[in-house]
Design a protein around this motif. Sequence first.
Motif, PDB file in Angstrom:
ATOM      1  N   LYS A  41      12.162 -12.819  10.348  1.00 25.52           N
ATOM      2  CA  LYS A  41      13.161 -13.351  11.260  1.00 25.52           C
ATOM      3  C   LYS A  41      12.784 -12.947  12.665  1.00 25.52           C
ATOM      4  CE  LYS A  41      17.510 -13.318   8.743  1.00 25.52           C
ATOM      5  NZ  LYS A  41      18.831 -12.682   8.742  1.00 25.52           N
ATOM      6  N   LEU A  42      12.884 -13.883  13.593  1.00 25.62           N
ATOM      7  CA  LEU A  42      12.679 -13.598  15.012  1.00 25.62           C
ATOM      8  C   LEU A  42      14.045 -13.675  15.685  1.00 25.62           C
ATOM      9  CD1 LEU A  42       9.540 -15.814  15.640  1.00 25.62           C
ATOM     10  CD2 LEU A  42       9.595 -13.333  15.425  1.00 25.62           C
ATOM     11  N   ARG A  43      14.537 -12.550  16.207  1.00 25.90           N
ATOM     12  CA  ARG A  43      15.862 -12.507  16.839  1.00 25.90           C
ATOM     13  C   ARG A  43      15.722 -12.497  18.352  1.00 25.90           C
ATOM     14  NH1 ARG A  43      20.893 -11.884  14.969  1.00 25.90           N
ATOM     15  NH2 ARG A  43      20.037 -11.341  12.940  1.00 25.90           N
ATOM     16  N   SER A  44      16.598 -13.233  19.023  1.00 24.39           N
ATOM     17  CA  SER A  44      16.578 -13.352  20.476  1.00 24.39           C
ATOM     18  C   SER A  44      16.901 -12.028  21.151  1.00 24.39           C
ATOM     19  CB  SER A  44      17.598 -14.400  20.911  1.00 24.39           C
ATOM     20  OG  SER A  44      17.697 -14.437  22.307  1.00 24.39           O
ATOM     21  N   THR A  45      16.181 -11.736  22.244  1.00 23.37           N
ATOM     22  CA  THR A  45      16.464 -10.524  23.020  1.00 23.37           C
ATOM     23  C   THR A  45      17.546 -10.787  24.061  1.00 23.37           C
ATOM     24  OG1 THR A  45      14.696 -11.052  24.583  1.00 23.37           O
ATOM     25  CG2 THR A  45      14.139  -9.621  22.728  1.00 23.37           C
ATOM     26  N   ALA A  46      18.031 -12.034  24.161  1.00 23.36           N
ATOM     27  CA  ALA A  46      19.080 -12.360  25.124  1.00 23.36           C
ATOM     28  C   ALA A  46      20.455 -11.924  24.635  1.00 23.36           C
ATOM     29  CB  ALA A  46      19.079 -13.864  25.404  1.00 23.36           C
ATOM     30  N   GLY A  47      20.545 -11.460  23.385  1.00 23.11           N
ATOM     31  CA  GLY A  47      21.819 -10.979  22.865  1.00 23.11           C
ATOM     32  C   GLY A  47      22.720 -12.068  22.332  1.00 23.11           C
ATOM     33  N   THR A  48      22.183 -13.259  22.112  1.00 18.49           N
ATOM     34  CA  THR A  48      23.003 -14.362  21.611  1.00 18.49           C
ATOM     35  C   THR A  48      23.106 -14.369  20.096  1.00 18.49           C
ATOM     36  OG1 THR A  48      21.091 -15.823  21.562  1.00 18.49           O
ATOM     37  CG2 THR A  48      22.411 -15.835  23.567  1.00 18.49           C
TER      38      THR A  48
ATOM     39  N   MET B  63       5.923  -8.822  15.589  1.00 21.52           N
ATOM     40  CA  MET B  63       5.581  -9.992  16.384  1.00 21.52           C
ATOM     41  C   MET B  63       6.603 -10.198  17.508  1.00 21.52           C
ATOM     42  SD  MET B  63       5.043 -13.833  14.944  1.00 21.52           S
ATOM     43  CE  MET B  63       3.694 -13.393  13.886  1.00 21.52           C
ATOM     44  N   VAL B  64       6.118 -10.592  18.685  1.00 20.58           N
ATOM     45  CA  VAL B  64       6.977 -10.951  19.814  1.00 20.58           C
ATOM     46  C   VAL B  64       6.497 -12.301  20.317  1.00 20.58           C
ATOM     47  CG1 VAL B  64       7.744 -10.344  22.130  1.00 20.58           C
ATOM     48  CG2 VAL B  64       7.333  -8.548  20.448  1.00 20.58           C
ATOM     49  N   LEU B  65       7.393 -13.292  20.322  1.00 19.94           N
ATOM     50  CA  LEU B  65       7.064 -14.631  20.794  1.00 19.94           C
ATOM     51  C   LEU B  65       8.081 -15.068  21.840  1.00 19.94           C
ATOM     52  CD1 LEU B  65       6.306 -16.486  17.449  1.00 19.94           C
ATOM     53  CD2 LEU B  65       4.663 -15.658  19.116  1.00 19.94           C
ATOM     54  N   ARG B  66       7.633 -15.861  22.790  1.00 17.78           N
ATOM     55  CA  ARG B  66       8.529 -16.419  23.804  1.00 17.78           C
ATOM     56  C   ARG B  66       8.901 -17.822  23.350  1.00 17.78           C
ATOM     57  NH1 ARG B  66      10.306 -15.146  28.724  1.00 17.78           N
ATOM     58  NH2 ARG B  66      10.494 -16.815  30.261  1.00 17.78           N
ATOM     59  N   LYS B  67      10.174 -18.016  22.989  1.00 17.46           N
ATOM     60  CA  LYS B  67      10.647 -19.288  22.462  1.00 17.46           C
ATOM     61  C   LYS B  67      11.965 -19.663  23.127  1.00 17.46           C
ATOM     62  CE  LYS B  67      10.022 -20.201  18.060  1.00 17.46           C
ATOM     63  NZ  LYS B  67       8.938 -21.155  18.075  1.00 17.46           N
ATOM     64  N   TYR B  68      12.418 -20.890  22.862  1.00 17.67           N
ATOM     65  CA  TYR B  68      13.643 -21.403  23.469  1.00 17.67           C
ATOM     66  C   TYR B  68      14.868 -20.908  22.710  1.00 17.67           C
ATOM     67  CZ  TYR B  68      17.020 -24.645  25.410  1.00 17.67           C
ATOM     68  OH  TYR B  68      18.106 -25.186  26.033  1.00 17.67           O
ATOM     69  N   ASP B  69      15.839 -20.389  23.438  1.00 18.79           N
ATOM     70  CA  ASP B  69      17.115 -19.973  22.870  1.00 18.79           C
ATOM     71  C   ASP B  69      18.165 -20.991  23.299  1.00 18.79           C
ATOM     72  OD1 ASP B  69      19.498 -18.805  22.117  1.00 18.79           O
ATOM     73  OD2 ASP B  69      18.916 -16.798  22.762  1.00 18.79           O
ATOM     74  N   PRO B  70      18.645 -21.849  22.376  1.00 17.09           N
ATOM     75  CA  PRO B  70      19.612 -22.878  22.769  1.00 17.09           C
ATOM     76  C   PRO B  70      20.963 -22.309  23.190  1.00 17.09           C
ATOM     77  CG  PRO B  70      19.217 -22.942  20.414  1.00 17.09           C
ATOM     78  CD  PRO B  70      18.252 -21.958  20.991  1.00 17.09           C
ATOM     79  N   ALA B  71      21.331 -21.133  22.712  1.00 19.04           N
ATOM     80  CA  ALA B  71      22.596 -20.532  23.120  1.00 19.04           C
ATOM     81  C   ALA B  71      22.524 -20.061  24.569  1.00 19.04           C
ATOM     82  CB  ALA B  71      22.955 -19.376  22.202  1.00 19.04           C
TER      83      ALA B  71
ATOM     84  N   HIS C  32      14.130 -20.061  27.879  1.00 18.90           N
ATOM     85  CA  HIS C  32      13.116 -19.400  27.073  1.00 18.90           C
ATOM     86  C   HIS C  32      13.269 -17.885  27.234  1.00 18.90           C
ATOM     87  CE1 HIS C  32      11.277 -23.376  26.890  1.00 18.90           C
ATOM     88  NE2 HIS C  32      10.607 -22.914  25.868  1.00 18.90           N
ATOM     89  N   VAL C  33      13.291 -17.185  26.104  1.00 18.02           N
ATOM     90  CA  VAL C  33      13.396 -15.723  26.111  1.00 18.02           C
ATOM     91  C   VAL C  33      12.433 -15.178  25.050  1.00 18.02           C
ATOM     92  CG1 VAL C  33      15.791 -15.665  26.892  1.00 18.02           C
ATOM     93  CG2 VAL C  33      15.295 -15.711  24.454  1.00 18.02           C
ATOM     94  N   GLU C  34      12.251 -13.860  25.049  1.00 17.11           N
ATOM     95  CA  GLU C  34      11.411 -13.242  24.033  1.00 17.11           C
ATOM     96  C   GLU C  34      12.197 -13.098  22.730  1.00 17.11           C
ATOM     97  OE1 GLU C  34       9.818  -9.530  25.357  1.00 17.11           O
ATOM     98  OE2 GLU C  34       8.048 -10.519  26.168  1.00 17.11           O
ATOM     99  N   PHE C  35      11.537 -13.378  21.639  1.00 16.03           N
ATOM    100  CA  PHE C  35      12.092 -13.190  20.302  1.00 16.03           C
ATOM    101  C   PHE C  35      11.265 -12.125  19.628  1.00 16.03           C
ATOM    102  CE2 PHE C  35      14.105 -17.067  21.325  1.00 16.03           C
ATOM    103  CZ  PHE C  35      15.161 -17.245  20.450  1.00 16.03           C
TER     104      PHE C  35
END
Length: 54
Positions: free
Chosen positions: A11-18, A35-43, A47-50
């Motif tokens: 699971k890749l969890r958003s670092t934006a706290g959503t 793993m750390v990936l930069r992906k889109y957070d729709p909430a 784009h934030v780090e996951f």
Amino acid sequence: MARNEVRPVIKLRSTAGTGFTYVTRKNRRNDPDRMVLRKYDPAARRHVEFREER
């Protein structure tokens, strides 16, 4: 075909706290660290780090 532990589901969890997550697989031999990936957070609508969580 049996699933093996070389390519586990992570699971890749958003670092934006959503609380938004992506589910993917990774090769444990090539990427033994978390793993750390930069992906889109729709909430967050940007784009934030996951980061990988287990």
